[in-house]
Design a protein around this motif. Structure first.
Motif, PDB file in Angstrom:
ATOM      1  N   UNK A 274       0.965  -1.339   0.158  1.00  7.71           N
ATOM      2  CA  UNK A 274      -0.098   0.101  -0.112  1.00  7.71           C
ATOM      3  C   UNK A 274       0.769   1.269   0.021  1.00  7.71           C
ATOM      4  N   UNK A 275       1.890   1.242   0.603  1.00 10.69           N
ATOM      5  CA  UNK A 275       2.837   2.265   0.597  1.00 10.69           C
ATOM      6  C   UNK A 275       4.186   2.066   1.044  1.00 10.69           C
ATOM      7  N   UNK A 276       5.212   2.923   0.779  1.00 13.54           N
ATOM      8  CA  UNK A 276       6.716   2.604   1.071  1.00 13.54           C
ATOM      9  C   UNK A 276       7.301   3.771   1.631  1.00 13.54           C
ATOM     10  N   UNK A 277       7.882   3.401   2.510  1.00 17.37           N
ATOM     11  CA  UNK A 277       8.845   4.651   3.573  1.00 17.37           C
ATOM     12  C   UNK A 277      10.224   4.267   3.281  1.00 17.37           C
ATOM     13  N   UNK A 278      10.969   5.287   2.807  1.00 17.61           N
ATOM     14  CA  UNK A 278      12.413   5.001   2.458  1.00 17.61           C
ATOM     15  C   UNK A 278      12.920   5.970   3.593  1.00 17.61           C
ATOM     16  N   UNK A 279      13.963   5.311   4.506  1.00 20.82           N
ATOM     17  CA  UNK A 279      14.597   5.896   5.408  1.00 20.82           C
ATOM     18  C   UNK A 279      16.145   5.420   4.896  1.00 20.82           C
ATOM     19  N   UNK A 280      16.495   4.960   4.122  1.00 20.65           N
ATOM     20  CA  UNK A 280      17.725   4.537   3.502  1.00 20.65           C
ATOM     21  C   UNK A 280      18.375   5.286   2.368  1.00 20.65           C
TER      22      UNK A 280
ATOM     23  N   UNK B 275       9.948   9.551   1.192  1.00 20.41           N
ATOM     24  CA  UNK B 275      11.479   9.344   1.560  1.00 20.41           C
ATOM     25  C   UNK B 275      11.706  10.352   2.490  1.00 20.41           C
ATOM     26  N   UNK B 276      12.599  10.278   3.535  1.00 21.70           N
ATOM     27  CA  UNK B 276      13.245  11.220   4.308  1.00 21.70           C
ATOM     28  C   UNK B 276      14.939  11.243   3.940  1.00 21.70           C
TER      29      UNK B 276
ATOM     30  N   UNK C 227       8.816  13.835  -0.654  1.00 24.78           N
ATOM     31  CA  UNK C 227       9.850  14.269   0.132  1.00 24.78           C
ATOM     32  C   UNK C 227       9.674  14.749   1.285  1.00 24.78           C
ATOM     33  N   UNK C 228      10.104  14.300   2.277  1.00 20.48           N
ATOM     34  CA  UNK C 228      10.060  15.212   3.859  1.00 20.48           C
ATOM     35  C   UNK C 228      11.441  15.669   4.166  1.00 20.48           C
ATOM     36  N   UNK C 229      11.181  16.830   4.585  1.00 19.89           N
ATOM     37  CA  UNK C 229      12.390  17.360   5.258  1.00 19.89           C
ATOM     38  C   UNK C 229      13.315  18.157   4.076  1.00 19.89           C
ATOM     39  N   UNK C 230      14.122  18.656   4.562  1.00 20.10           N
ATOM     40  CA  UNK C 230      15.380  19.442   3.712  1.00 20.10           C
ATOM     41  C   UNK C 230      16.658  18.826   4.299  1.00 20.10           C
ATOM     42  N   UNK C 231      17.578  18.757   3.222  1.00 22.73           N
ATOM     43  CA  UNK C 231      18.798  18.531   3.377  1.00 22.73           C
ATOM     44  C   UNK C 231      19.597  19.669   4.605  1.00 22.73           C
ATOM     45  N   UNK C 232      19.866  19.106   5.758  1.00 24.29           N
ATOM     46  CA  UNK C 232      20.572  19.942   6.510  1.00 24.29           C
ATOM     47  C   UNK C 232      22.013  20.352   6.399  1.00 24.29           C
TER      48      UNK C 232
END
Length: 114
Positions: A20-26, A46-47, A59-64
């Protein structure tokens, strides 16, 4: 790729009709892999992949950068950085966390714990 060779095949064995959904933490190709597994192409978030939006994922967040991280660490050390956690849920309840987030009504962070 995380979790070794054949990850997509192992997921397809567990969910032959797709996920149903894919979460990318990698990062590192995970967005593309997940896009090949989800039932709806736009259900990948993806984060870790800072090019996710260009690939059609969310895309969540920004490149710190180092200065940002240093400033945040200093604020946290001084007690000036306060994070409001509204929900802390076990990882097994990730679907519930997703649903809470989708309502847009939370007033604090949603944290998954292991």
């Amino acid at each position: 790729m995380p979790y070794g060779e054949g990850l997509a095949e192992r997921i397809r064995e567990l969910a032959p009709e797709g996920i149903d959904a894919g979460l990318d933490f990698y990062g590192d190709g995970a967005v593309e892999l997940l896009q090949g597994l989800v039932k709806q192409h736009d259900r990948v978030v993806s984060i870790a992949d800072y090019e996710a939006a260009a690939k059609g994922a969310h895309q969540l967040g920004a490149r710190p950068d180092t200065a940002d991280l240093t400033a945040l660490a200093e604020l946290a050390d001084s007690g000036k950085l306060v994070v409001n956690v509204e929900h802390a849920l076990p990882l097994a309840e990730a679907a519930k966390a997703w649903e809470l987030s989708a309502t847009g009504r939370t007033r604090g962070e949603i944290v998954l714990t292991v």
